[in-house]
Design an enzyme around this catalytic site. Structure first.
Site, PDB file in Angstrom:
ATOM      1  N   THR A  27      25.101  37.514  58.078  1.00 26.19           N
ATOM      2  CA  THR A  27      25.589  35.933  57.671  1.00 26.19           C
ATOM      3  C   THR A  27      26.810  36.047  56.694  1.00 26.19           C
ATOM      4  OG1 THR A  27      24.165  35.714  55.745  1.00 26.19           O
ATOM      5  CG2 THR A  27      23.357  35.334  58.287  1.00 26.19           C
TER       6      THR A  27
ATOM      7  N   ASP B 125      27.937  51.831  47.419  1.00 27.50           N
ATOM      8  CA  ASP B 125      27.553  53.169  48.152  1.00 27.50           C
ATOM      9  C   ASP B 125      28.551  54.201  47.708  1.00 27.50           C
ATOM     10  OD1 ASP B 125      26.146  51.825  50.108  1.00 27.50           O
ATOM     11  OD2 ASP B 125      27.420  51.522  51.490  1.00 27.50           O
TER      12      ASP B 125
ATOM     13  N   ASP C 129      32.828  50.346  50.094  1.00 30.67           N
ATOM     14  CA  ASP C 129      31.766  49.644  49.473  1.00 30.67           C
ATOM     15  C   ASP C 129      31.221  50.506  48.056  1.00 30.67           C
ATOM     16  OD1 ASP C 129      28.923  49.153  48.696  1.00 30.67           O
ATOM     17  OD2 ASP C 129      28.835  48.014  50.721  1.00 30.67           O
TER      18      ASP C 129
ATOM     19  N   ARG D 217      24.562  40.723  49.267  1.00 31.41           N
ATOM     20  CA  ARG D 217      25.303  39.967  50.412  1.00 31.41           C
ATOM     21  C   ARG D 217      24.758  40.180  51.956  1.00 31.41           C
ATOM     22  NH1 ARG D 217      31.749  40.541  51.524  1.00 31.41           N
ATOM     23  NH2 ARG D 217      31.194  42.572  51.181  1.00 31.41           N
TER      24      ARG D 217
END
Ligand code: PRP
Length: 206
Positions: free
Chosen positions: A106, A200, A197, A102
């Site tokens: 954007t 992560d 995340d 991703r």
């Protein structure tokens, strides 16, 4: 269609993931535990094929899931612990990998790696822990359909209502099994309250 698993065990495992003090090992381990429970639900109606096997008192016929007809596909990289858990259970399943990232500015997803074979006549189990905008999952499903996937199940740990709607609008035939549907996406397209995340946290990166 989509379905959320409602169970105290799932709830407790999800809340373990929300705890920011757990380390990457426990994070991956907990993701794997949830994956097993999602897989259990996904295969609830799976047919059993009779096979003759040697037993302690002679050859007998018993039913088994045709694992060779299942393809487990993961979206790199946060889905890797889910992939491990799924193929530990389905030892004869075929594996496939997709790289979808991703773009953080954007918010659009980009396919950068495709290692999935032809899926004609196969049941595909697509694993990805997070469904935020749903963009990555839609991209993955598009690739799998182009490879003639027969039926597609997704196993997802956390999903936003917005992401589910996006996927279901485009692919209503896909069956999404979700451990927990969270409240919403925030302005940065993160699931709230979410887990942060997942990639992560699973791999000690920032
Ligand atoms: C995460 C996650 C999904 C995607 C979900 O991956 O694993 O693939 O984001 O977001 P979306 O629904 O808005 O597309 P990420 O792009 O962070 O990559 P990573 O697995 O390498 O951390």
């Amino acid at each position: 269609m989509h379905r959320e698993l409602h169970h105290p065990l799932i709830e407790s495992l999800i809340n373990t993931l929300r705890d920011d003090s757990i380390d990457a090992f426990v994070f991956r381990h907990t993701i794997k535990e949830i994956t097993k429970l999602l897989l259990y639900e996904a295969l609830r109606e799976a047919p059993l094929t009779p096979k003759k096997v040697p037993t302690w008192n002679g050859v007998k016929e018993y039913g088994y899931i045709k694992e060779e007809e299942i393809v487990v596909v993961s979206v790199l990289r946060a889905a890797l612990p889910m992939h491990e858990a799924a193929i530990d259970t389905l030892r004869s399943a075929v594996s496939g990998f997709l790289g979808i990232k991703r773009d953080e500015i954007t918010h659009k997803s980009v396919l950068y790696y495709d290692r999935v074979g032809d899926c004609t006549g196969k049941k595909v189990i697509l694993v990805d822990p997070m469904v935020a905008t749903g963009g990555s999952l839609c991209d993955a499903i598009k690739v799998l359909k182009a490879k003639n996937a027969d039926t597609i199940y997704t196993l997802n740990v956390i999903a936003s209502p917005e992401g589910i709607n996006t996927v279901m609008k485009v692919y209503p035939d896909v069956e999404m099994l979700i451990a927990k549907i969270d409240e919403k996406l925030n302005d940065d397209k993160f699931i709230m309250p979410g887990l942060g995340d997942a990639g992560d946290r699973a791999y000690n990166t920032l």
